[in-house]
Design a protein around this motif. Sequence first.
Motif, PDB file in Angstrom:
ATOM      1  N   HIS A 147      -9.108   1.897   1.771  1.00  0.00           N
ATOM      2  CA  HIS A 147      -8.249   0.749   2.095  1.00  0.00           C
ATOM      3  C   HIS A 147      -7.362   1.052   3.302  1.00  0.00           C
ATOM      4  N   MET A 148      -6.793   2.246   3.343  1.00  0.00           N
ATOM      5  CA  MET A 148      -5.928   2.607   4.478  1.00  0.00           C
ATOM      6  C   MET A 148      -6.723   2.634   5.774  1.00  0.00           C
ATOM      7  N   GLU A 149      -7.903   3.261   5.727  1.00  0.00           N
ATOM      8  CA  GLU A 149      -8.743   3.352   6.924  1.00  0.00           C
ATOM      9  C   GLU A 149      -9.233   1.984   7.377  1.00  0.00           C
ATOM     10  N   GLY A 150      -9.643   1.145   6.412  1.00  0.00           N
ATOM     11  CA  GLY A 150     -10.144  -0.185   6.755  1.00  0.00           C
ATOM     12  C   GLY A 150      -9.085  -1.027   7.443  1.00  0.00           C
ATOM     13  N   ALA A 151      -7.863  -1.002   6.895  1.00  0.00           N
ATOM     14  CA  ALA A 151      -6.766  -1.769   7.495  1.00  0.00           C
ATOM     15  C   ALA A 151      -6.384  -1.197   8.854  1.00  0.00           C
ATOM     16  N   MET A 152      -6.337   0.143   8.958  1.00  0.00           N
ATOM     17  CA  MET A 152      -5.980   0.769  10.229  1.00  0.00           C
ATOM     18  C   MET A 152      -7.025   0.463  11.297  1.00  0.00           C
ATOM     19  N   ASP A 153      -8.302   0.451  10.891  1.00  0.00           N
ATOM     20  CA  ASP A 153      -9.379   0.158  11.839  1.00  0.00           C
ATOM     21  C   ASP A 153      -9.248  -1.273  12.365  1.00  0.00           C
ATOM     22  N   ALA A 154      -9.022  -2.231  11.454  1.00  0.00           N
ATOM     23  CA  ALA A 154      -8.846  -3.633  11.870  1.00  0.00           C
ATOM     24  C   ALA A 154      -7.612  -3.781  12.759  1.00  0.00           C
ATOM     25  N   LEU A 155      -6.524  -3.127  12.364  1.00  0.00           N
ATOM     26  CA  LEU A 155      -5.275  -3.205  13.132  1.00  0.00           C
ATOM     27  C   LEU A 155      -5.453  -2.607  14.523  1.00  0.00           C
ATOM     28  N   SER A 156      -6.181  -1.493  14.606  1.00  0.00           N
ATOM     29  CA  SER A 156      -6.377  -0.846  15.918  1.00  0.00           C
ATOM     30  C   SER A 156      -7.178  -1.745  16.852  1.00  0.00           C
ATOM     31  N   LYS A 157      -8.123  -2.507  16.275  1.00  0.00           N
ATOM     32  CA  LYS A 157      -8.936  -3.416  17.108  1.00  0.00           C
ATOM     33  C   LYS A 157      -8.104  -4.610  17.576  1.00  0.00           C
ATOM     34  N   ILE A 158      -7.206  -5.098  16.695  1.00  0.00           N
ATOM     35  CA  ILE A 158      -6.304  -6.184  17.103  1.00  0.00           C
ATOM     36  C   ILE A 158      -5.369  -5.688  18.215  1.00  0.00           C
ATOM     37  N   CYS A 159      -4.827  -4.478  18.031  1.00  0.00           N
ATOM     38  CA  CYS A 159      -3.909  -3.911  19.039  1.00  0.00           C
ATOM     39  C   CYS A 159      -4.609  -3.701  20.379  1.00  0.00           C
ATOM     40  N   GLU A 160      -5.875  -3.360  20.319  1.00  0.00           N
ATOM     41  CA  GLU A 160      -6.632  -3.132  21.553  1.00  0.00           C
ATOM     42  C   GLU A 160      -7.001  -4.452  22.224  1.00  0.00           C
ATOM     43  N   ASP A 161      -7.421  -5.438  21.419  1.00  0.00           N
ATOM     44  CA  ASP A 161      -7.935  -6.694  21.982  1.00  0.00           C
ATOM     45  C   ASP A 161      -6.840  -7.696  22.326  1.00  0.00           C
ATOM     46  N   VAL A 162      -5.881  -7.866  21.424  1.00  0.00           N
ATOM     47  CA  VAL A 162      -4.818  -8.863  21.637  1.00  0.00           C
ATOM     48  C   VAL A 162      -3.469  -8.313  21.168  1.00  0.00           C
ATOM     49  N   PRO A 163      -2.963  -7.242  21.798  1.00  0.00           N
ATOM     50  CA  PRO A 163      -1.729  -6.605  21.298  1.00  0.00           C
ATOM     51  C   PRO A 163      -0.542  -7.557  21.238  1.00  0.00           C
ATOM     52  N   GLN A 164      -0.511  -8.532  22.153  1.00  0.00           N
ATOM     53  CA  GLN A 164       0.654  -9.431  22.223  1.00  0.00           C
ATOM     54  C   GLN A 164       0.839 -10.280  20.968  1.00  0.00           C
ATOM     55  N   VAL A 165      -0.254 -10.500  20.186  1.00  0.00           N
ATOM     56  CA  VAL A 165      -0.082 -11.378  19.010  1.00  0.00           C
ATOM     57  C   VAL A 165       0.829 -10.743  17.954  1.00  0.00           C
ATOM     58  N   LEU A 166       0.881  -9.409  17.933  1.00  0.00           N
ATOM     59  CA  LEU A 166       1.746  -8.758  16.948  1.00  0.00           C
ATOM     60  C   LEU A 166       3.195  -8.676  17.428  1.00  0.00           C
ATOM     61  N   ASP A 167       3.397  -8.895  18.725  1.00  0.00           N
ATOM     62  CA  ASP A 167       4.750  -8.883  19.263  1.00  0.00           C
ATOM     63  C   ASP A 167       5.189 -10.304  19.613  1.00  0.00           C
ATOM     64  N   SER A 168       4.978 -11.214  18.682  1.00  0.00           N
ATOM     65  CA  SER A 168       5.409 -12.594  18.899  1.00  0.00           C
ATOM     66  C   SER A 168       6.012 -13.133  17.603  1.00  0.00           C
ATOM     67  N   ASP A 169       6.835 -14.147  17.753  1.00  0.00           N
ATOM     68  CA  ASP A 169       7.483 -14.749  16.576  1.00  0.00           C
ATOM     69  C   ASP A 169       6.451 -15.531  15.769  1.00  0.00           C
ATOM     70  N   VAL A 170       6.480 -15.349  14.460  1.00  0.00           N
ATOM     71  CA  VAL A 170       5.566 -16.070  13.566  1.00  0.00           C
ATOM     72  C   VAL A 170       6.419 -16.899  12.605  1.00  0.00           C
ATOM     73  N   PRO A 171       6.272 -18.237  12.651  1.00  0.00           N
ATOM     74  CA  PRO A 171       7.039 -19.080  11.724  1.00  0.00           C
ATOM     75  C   PRO A 171       6.831 -18.634  10.276  1.00  0.00           C
TER      76      PRO A 171
END
Length: 286
Positions: A147-171
């Motif tokens: 579970h830790m590896e799966g989430a980290m793998d998905a998160l690393s791909k989001i950070c690589e592809d669209v890092p700005q989405v995690l640094d934005s305000d979410v309603p």
Amino acid sequence: MAASASWQPQEEGFREICALLEHQISPTSAADKSQIWQKLENFSHFPDFNNYLAFILARAEGKSVEIRQAAGLLLKNNLRSSYKSMAPANQQYIKSELLPCLGAADRHIRSTVGTIVSVVVQLGGILGWPELLQALVNCLDNSDLNHMEGAMDALSKICEDVPQVLDSDVPGLSERPINIFLPRLFQFFRSPHASLRKLSLGCVNQYIMLMPAALYASMDQYLQGLFILANDSAAEVRKLVCAAFVQLIEVRPSFLEPHLRNLIEYMLQVNKDSDDEVALEACEFW
């Protein structure tokens, strides 16, 4: 989640698609491959074809990992071109099938799921998938390595592809997603598992150029983590440490000034690293 309960694959369609995927990944002539692609192309005109692919990836446990992975890769490619025009119920079904697979027992399945998750976030944003952030947090806080590896793998791909989405305000969220993930990423720097150390450091490194407020405020903790990982047993981790220092000296040299003497000694040492790729990365510092 209602779509998940209402849509069910037809046995015949399931069998036909699995058979085509099996032929697709087996060694065949170019003419055969062309015929298989043609048949898959014909299937893709059915509105729920991608639901079948998600079902095969997530649930076809009697099928080989190769077939399930082939379904996932085809799903990823299809989503790139058709996600935004899909019926919302089908989008929801696919997302609801992906989340439980973040912790799949097979590494190839987890990796394929992580790739698709990143594509969905690229196309629909974090707002379009409110359950995702909580699912990632739950997996990261899980004691199970899959579970830790799966989430980290998905998160690393989001950070690589669209890092700005995690640094934005979410309603609906009191803070930006990066504020939620950054402390967990720093914790993983000390993980006994090299895969988690590598993925977490790779995630944070994606933000050096963007320098969000959350990373700026945590710079002491980040640098402390880099020095801990500087002589890591895994070459991939040491390479990422060098990459971090190379980027930091370029965009934020003031952070490194108090540590410059130690850093120069370290970089001179790593220039002679036993791993060529690490040594090469260290050369970029000069």
